[in-house]
Design an enzyme around this catalytic site. Structure first.
Site, PDB file in Angstrom:
ATOM      1  N   LYS A  27     -17.702   4.098  35.803  1.00 24.53           N
ATOM      2  CA  LYS A  27     -18.189   4.861  34.557  1.00 24.53           C
ATOM      3  C   LYS A  27     -19.088   5.908  35.014  1.00 24.53           C
ATOM      4  CE  LYS A  27     -18.373   0.909  31.496  1.00 24.53           C
ATOM      5  NZ  LYS A  27     -19.060  -0.562  31.338  1.00 24.53           N
ATOM      6  N   THR A  40     -10.456  -7.216  22.099  1.00 21.64           N
ATOM      7  CA  THR A  40     -11.779  -6.851  21.584  1.00 21.64           C
ATOM      8  C   THR A  40     -11.793  -5.551  21.019  1.00 21.64           C
ATOM      9  OG1 THR A  40     -12.458  -8.512  23.140  1.00 21.64           O
ATOM     10  CG2 THR A  40     -14.327  -6.671  22.328  1.00 21.64           C
ATOM     11  N   VAL A  79     -17.445   4.664  28.541  1.00 19.31           N
ATOM     12  CA  VAL A  79     -18.647   4.887  29.165  1.00 19.31           C
ATOM     13  C   VAL A  79     -19.652   4.164  28.042  1.00 19.31           C
ATOM     14  CG1 VAL A  79     -20.339   6.127  30.633  1.00 19.31           C
ATOM     15  CG2 VAL A  79     -17.854   6.631  30.830  1.00 19.31           C
ATOM     16  N   GLY A 136     -16.686 -11.496  24.759  1.00 23.14           N
ATOM     17  CA  GLY A 136     -15.626 -10.283  24.860  1.00 23.14           C
ATOM     18  C   GLY A 136     -16.198  -9.117  25.688  1.00 23.14           C
ATOM     19  N   GLY A 184     -18.889  -4.695  23.298  1.00 19.21           N
ATOM     20  CA  GLY A 184     -18.489  -5.565  22.274  1.00 19.21           C
ATOM     21  C   GLY A 184     -17.451  -4.640  21.323  1.00 19.21           C
ATOM     22  N   ASP A 241     -16.853  -1.634  37.636  1.00 17.86           N
ATOM     23  CA  ASP A 241     -16.848  -1.114  36.487  1.00 17.86           C
ATOM     24  C   ASP A 241     -17.970   0.165  36.493  1.00 17.86           C
ATOM     25  OD1 ASP A 241     -16.077  -1.340  33.448  1.00 17.86           O
ATOM     26  OD2 ASP A 241     -17.991  -1.579  33.296  1.00 17.86           O
ATOM     27  N   ALA A 266     -13.282  13.461   8.658  1.00 15.07           N
ATOM     28  CA  ALA A 266     -12.287  13.788   9.268  1.00 15.07           C
ATOM     29  C   ALA A 266     -11.304  15.121   8.399  1.00 15.07           C
ATOM     30  CB  ALA A 266     -11.157  12.878   9.702  1.00 15.07           C
ATOM     31  N   LYS A 277     -11.846   3.123  31.300  1.00 10.42           N
ATOM     32  CA  LYS A 277     -12.632   3.718  32.370  1.00 10.42           C
ATOM     33  C   LYS A 277     -12.077   3.664  33.690  1.00 10.42           C
ATOM     34  CE  LYS A 277     -14.527  -0.253  31.472  1.00 10.42           C
ATOM     35  NZ  LYS A 277     -15.092  -1.016  30.160  1.00 10.42           N
TER      36      LYS A 277
HETATM   37  P1  NAP Z   1      -8.820  -7.585  25.591  1.00  6.59           P
HETATM   38  O1  NAP Z   1      -9.760  -8.321  24.467  1.00  6.59           O
HETATM   39  O2  NAP Z   1      -8.472  -8.344  26.757  1.00  6.59           O
HETATM   40  O3  NAP Z   1      -7.445  -6.903  24.842  1.00  6.59           O
HETATM   41  C1  NAP Z   1      -6.436  -6.394  25.921  1.00  6.59           C
HETATM   42  C2  NAP Z   1      -5.525  -6.442  24.582  1.00  6.59           C
HETATM   43  O4  NAP Z   1      -4.278  -5.673  25.285  1.00  6.59           O
HETATM   44  C3  NAP Z   1      -5.032  -7.618  24.231  1.00  6.59           C
HETATM   45  O5  NAP Z   1      -4.738  -7.577  22.724  1.00  6.59           O
HETATM   46  C4  NAP Z   1      -3.555  -7.907  24.450  1.00  6.59           C
HETATM   47  O6  NAP Z   1      -2.629  -8.492  24.035  1.00  6.59           O
HETATM   48  C5  NAP Z   1      -3.000  -6.527  24.829  1.00  6.59           C
HETATM   49  N1  NAP Z   1      -2.281  -6.371  25.873  1.00  6.59           N
HETATM   50  C6  NAP Z   1      -2.109  -6.728  27.179  1.00  6.59           C
HETATM   51  N2  NAP Z   1      -1.224  -6.431  27.912  1.00  6.59           N
HETATM   52  C7  NAP Z   1      -0.453  -5.626  26.965  1.00  6.59           C
HETATM   53  C8  NAP Z   1       1.042  -4.968  27.131  1.00  6.59           C
HETATM   54  N3  NAP Z   1       1.547  -4.810  28.114  1.00  6.59           N
HETATM   55  N4  NAP Z   1       1.564  -4.556  25.809  1.00  6.59           N
HETATM   56  C9  NAP Z   1       0.706  -4.722  24.576  1.00  6.59           C
HETATM   57  N5  NAP Z   1      -0.246  -5.249  24.504  1.00  6.59           N
HETATM   58  C10 NAP Z   1      -0.978  -5.878  25.719  1.00  6.59           C
HETATM   59  O7  NAP Z   1      -9.500  -6.591  26.256  1.00  6.59           O
HETATM   60  P2  NAP Z   1     -10.729  -5.549  25.696  1.00  6.59           P
HETATM   61  O8  NAP Z   1     -11.961  -6.148  26.180  1.00  6.59           O
HETATM   62  O9  NAP Z   1     -10.344  -5.216  24.421  1.00  6.59           O
HETATM   63  O10 NAP Z   1     -10.802  -4.262  26.809  1.00  6.59           O
HETATM   64  C11 NAP Z   1      -9.624  -2.965  26.541  1.00  6.59           C
HETATM   65  C12 NAP Z   1     -10.056  -1.832  27.393  1.00  6.59           C
HETATM   66  O11 NAP Z   1     -11.447  -1.520  26.809  1.00  6.59           O
HETATM   67  C13 NAP Z   1     -10.248  -2.089  28.598  1.00  6.59           C
HETATM   68  O12 NAP Z   1      -9.864  -0.895  29.320  1.00  6.59           O
HETATM   69  C14 NAP Z   1     -11.820  -2.250  28.778  1.00  6.59           C
HETATM   70  O13 NAP Z   1     -12.259  -1.857  30.028  1.00  6.59           O
HETATM   71  C15 NAP Z   1     -12.070  -1.375  27.568  1.00  6.59           C
HETATM   72  N6  NAP Z   1     -13.406  -1.550  27.483  1.00  6.59           N
HETATM   73  C16 NAP Z   1     -13.839  -2.991  26.910  1.00  6.59           C
HETATM   74  C17 NAP Z   1     -15.190  -3.162  26.456  1.00  6.59           C
HETATM   75  C18 NAP Z   1     -15.576  -4.295  25.663  1.00  6.59           C
HETATM   76  O14 NAP Z   1     -16.766  -4.702  25.401  1.00  6.59           O
HETATM   77  N7  NAP Z   1     -14.820  -5.212  25.721  1.00  6.59           N
HETATM   78  C19 NAP Z   1     -15.921  -1.954  26.109  1.00  6.59           C
HETATM   79  C20 NAP Z   1     -15.662  -0.661  26.543  1.00  6.59           C
HETATM   80  C21 NAP Z   1     -14.295  -0.468  27.044  1.00  6.59           C
HETATM   81  P3  NAP Z   1      -2.845 -10.433  23.558  1.00  6.59           P
HETATM   82  O15 NAP Z   1      -4.076 -10.120  22.583  1.00  6.59           O
HETATM   83  O16 NAP Z   1      -1.849 -10.610  22.661  1.00  6.59           O
HETATM   84  O17 NAP Z   1      -3.081 -10.957  24.773  1.00  6.59           O
HETATM   85  N1  HSE Z   2     -17.137  -4.963  30.933  1.00  6.35           N
HETATM   86  C1  HSE Z   2     -17.729  -3.875  30.197  1.00  6.35           C
HETATM   87  C2  HSE Z   2     -19.310  -4.199  30.448  1.00  6.35           C
HETATM   88  C3  HSE Z   2     -17.305  -3.423  28.888  1.00  6.35           C
HETATM   89  O1  HSE Z   2     -19.831  -5.244  30.361  1.00  6.35           O
HETATM   90  O2  HSE Z   2     -20.095  -3.171  30.276  1.00  6.35           O
HETATM   91  C4  HSE Z   2     -17.826  -2.178  28.555  1.00  6.35           C
HETATM   92  O3  HSE Z   2     -17.484  -1.175  29.428  1.00  6.35           O
END
Ligand code: NAP
Ligand code: HSE
Length: 436
Positions: free
Chosen positions: A205, A13, A132, A187, A302, A201, A33, A105
């Site tokens: 934050k 995501t 955050v 996502g 998102g 979570d 930049a 985070k």
């Molecule tokens: P996600 O959709 O599950 O994406 C994780 C990605 O990491 C996937 O592409 C996965 O590969 C890849 N991955 C996992 N293990 C790996 C490895 N060992 N080597 C290389 N690639 C690997 O997770 P996300 O929602 O984007 O979240 C990612 C981070 O952002 C987390 O720390 C989360 O807390 C943070 N975050 C998320 C959001 C949100 O809205 N989702 C917002 C703020 C912060 P595959 O796709 O091939 O499985």
């Molecule tokens: N899982 C987190 C949330 C993603 O729902 O707020 C954003 O940090």
């Protein structure tokens, strides 16, 4: 000037949203930049999986270390998540002289002190705006925009998944599990969604926000966390009847005795703007001594909202490298050697007011027993309603709002009330903040 080369770890995501923005807005970003920014390499687990972004011209690999060890890469964007293997990847990247931008985070809240120390030794930047409140630039607002203030308290809805669930339950009467499944499909949720619904979570934050606000080291283990899984539809309805909304809040407050650092469901007067923040939106209220109360609002999760924060950090790194490499904003807002050792209050020293719901037998003297226990613990009642028994039950629900009291006193009073033979089951307790 040569383009800056970026390697993205993780293409889910957030990684996908980041790639999309950096490609779509490349020309505008280069103008901001001062030089071109190009993603040359990216990693994922499964290279055959369809991606939400265009990966043309990006060399893909399953081996993140190959990117971390690539001497051509200047900045590592980490969007894999988790605080295990990723910690080693980040420390290796720092040792290799790479600048880091992360949305993680969990990693920053639990290992940030060590990571920042290593980054300072190596003279590299670790940026984490995306960690955050998704797309809201709250780290920059506190660390830079409010740096002339003494921050007194902050309170925020900082988990989009949890707020989405509470909103859908309240507005549409939907079931918890059903809404959580939708948040996962969109996502928003963490890889382990118990992090979202159990307050972990939000705790991560809040750890980061409070460190930046008060100039103290990151201490996730001292944050009191409570999730939204115990919130029932009846509590949501009773709160509404009393003029309140239930929101999952992270609250950090500096008191003369120490710092209150807590995450839990909270009753907020419905007239407050923050009580009307719905869906996946987040909002953070920050109160500074000079500026007063300020409110920051926007998408809390998102792909592109979070990518927006990642890209802003990448641009900041590029600007610093290009124009002013020595003059950097400290990681935790205060200079690393000026962090304060202010005590963090244990949960039973928190002072707040409460919503209580209990089920009692409908006979004379029961209410008097309950109110005597509260009075014995110096707890004043602000409002009270007695409802009709729920269908099929004989006990009547009694709902009370209390004035501000010490959590320790409330714990003792609740234990006393639950021990009454005329009271059945547990007392539901939700903390309450007026945020005035
Ligand atoms: P996600 O959709 O599950 O994406 C994780 C990605 O990491 C996937 O592409 C996965 O590969 C890849 N991955 C996992 N293990 C790996 C490895 N060992 N080597 C290389 N690639 C690997 O997770 P996300 O929602 O984007 O979240 C990612 C981070 O952002 C987390 O720390 C989360 O807390 C943070 N975050 C998320 C959001 C949100 O809205 N989702 C917002 C703020 C912060 P595959 O796709 O091939 O499985
Ligand atoms: N899982 C987190 C949330 C993603 O729902 O707020 C954003 O940090």
């Amino acid at each position: 000037m040569k383009p800056i080369k970026v390697g993205v770890l993780g293409l889910g995501t957030v990684g996908g949203g980041t790639v999309t923005i950096l490609k779509r807005n490349a020309a505008e970003i280069a103008r901001r930049a001062g030089r071109e920014i190009v993603i040359t390499r990216a990693s994922a687990r499964d290279l055959d999986k369809p991606r939400i972004c265009d990966t043309q011209d990006i060399q893909l690999t399953t081996d993140s270390l190959a990117i971390i060890n690539d001497p051509d890469i200047d900045i590592i964007v980490e969007t894999i998540g988790g605080a295990g293997a990723v910690k080693d990847m980040i420390l290796t990247a720092i040792a290799n002289g790479k600048h880091i931008v992360t949305a993680n985070k969990s990693l920053i809240a639990t290992h940030g002190n060590e990571i920042f120390a290593k980054a300072s030794e190596q003279g590299v930047i670790v940026a984490f705006e995306a960690a955050v409140a998704g797309g809201i630039p709250i780290i920059k607002a506190i660390r830079e925009g409010l740096s002339g203030n003494q921050i007194q308290w902050l309170a925020g809805i900082i988990n989009g998944t949890g707020n989405f669930i509470l909103t859908e339950m309240r507005d549409k009467g939907r079931d918890f599990d059903d809404v959580l499944a939708e948040a996962q499909a969109l996502g928003y949720a963490e890889a382990d969604p118990t992090f979202d619904v159990e307050g972990i979570d939000a705790g991560h934050k809040l750890t980061i926000l409070a460190s930046i606000a008060f100039g103290i080291p990151l201490q996730f283990d001292k944050v009191y966390t409570e999730g939204i899984t115990q919130i029932t539809r009846v509590d949501v309805e009773y709160a509404e009847q009393l003029g309140y909304r239930i929101k999952h809040l992270g609250i950090a407050r500096k008191t003369p005795e120490g710092i209150e650092w807590r995450v839990h469901p909270t009753l907020i007067p419905e007239r407050r703007l923050i009580a009307n923040v719905n869906g996946v939106r987040n909002a953070v209220l920050v109160k500074g001594d000079a500026v007063g109360a300020t409110l920051y609002y926007g998408a809390g999760a998102g792909a592109e909202p979070t990518g927006s924060s990642i890209v802003a950090d990448v641009i900041d790194v590029v600007r610093a490298l290009t124009s002013d490499p020595e003059n950097r904003v400290p990681h935790l807002a205060f200079q690393a050697d000026a962090l304060a050792d202010i005590p963090v209050l244990p949960a039973d020293r928190i002072k707040t007011s409460y919503y209580l719901r209990l089920n009692a037998e409908d006979k004379p003297g029961v209410l008097a027993d309950v109110t005597k226990i509260l009075a014995d613990h110096n707890i004043s009642i602000e409002a009270m309603i007695q409802k009709e028994p729920l269908k099929g039950e004989t006990a009547v629900p009694i709902i009370m709002l209390t004035q501000i009291t010490l959590e320790q006193e409330m714990n003792a009073a609740i234990a006393g009330i639950e021990a009454l033979p005329t009271v059945s089951g547990k007392v539901s307790r939700i903390r309450m903040e007026t945020l005035g």
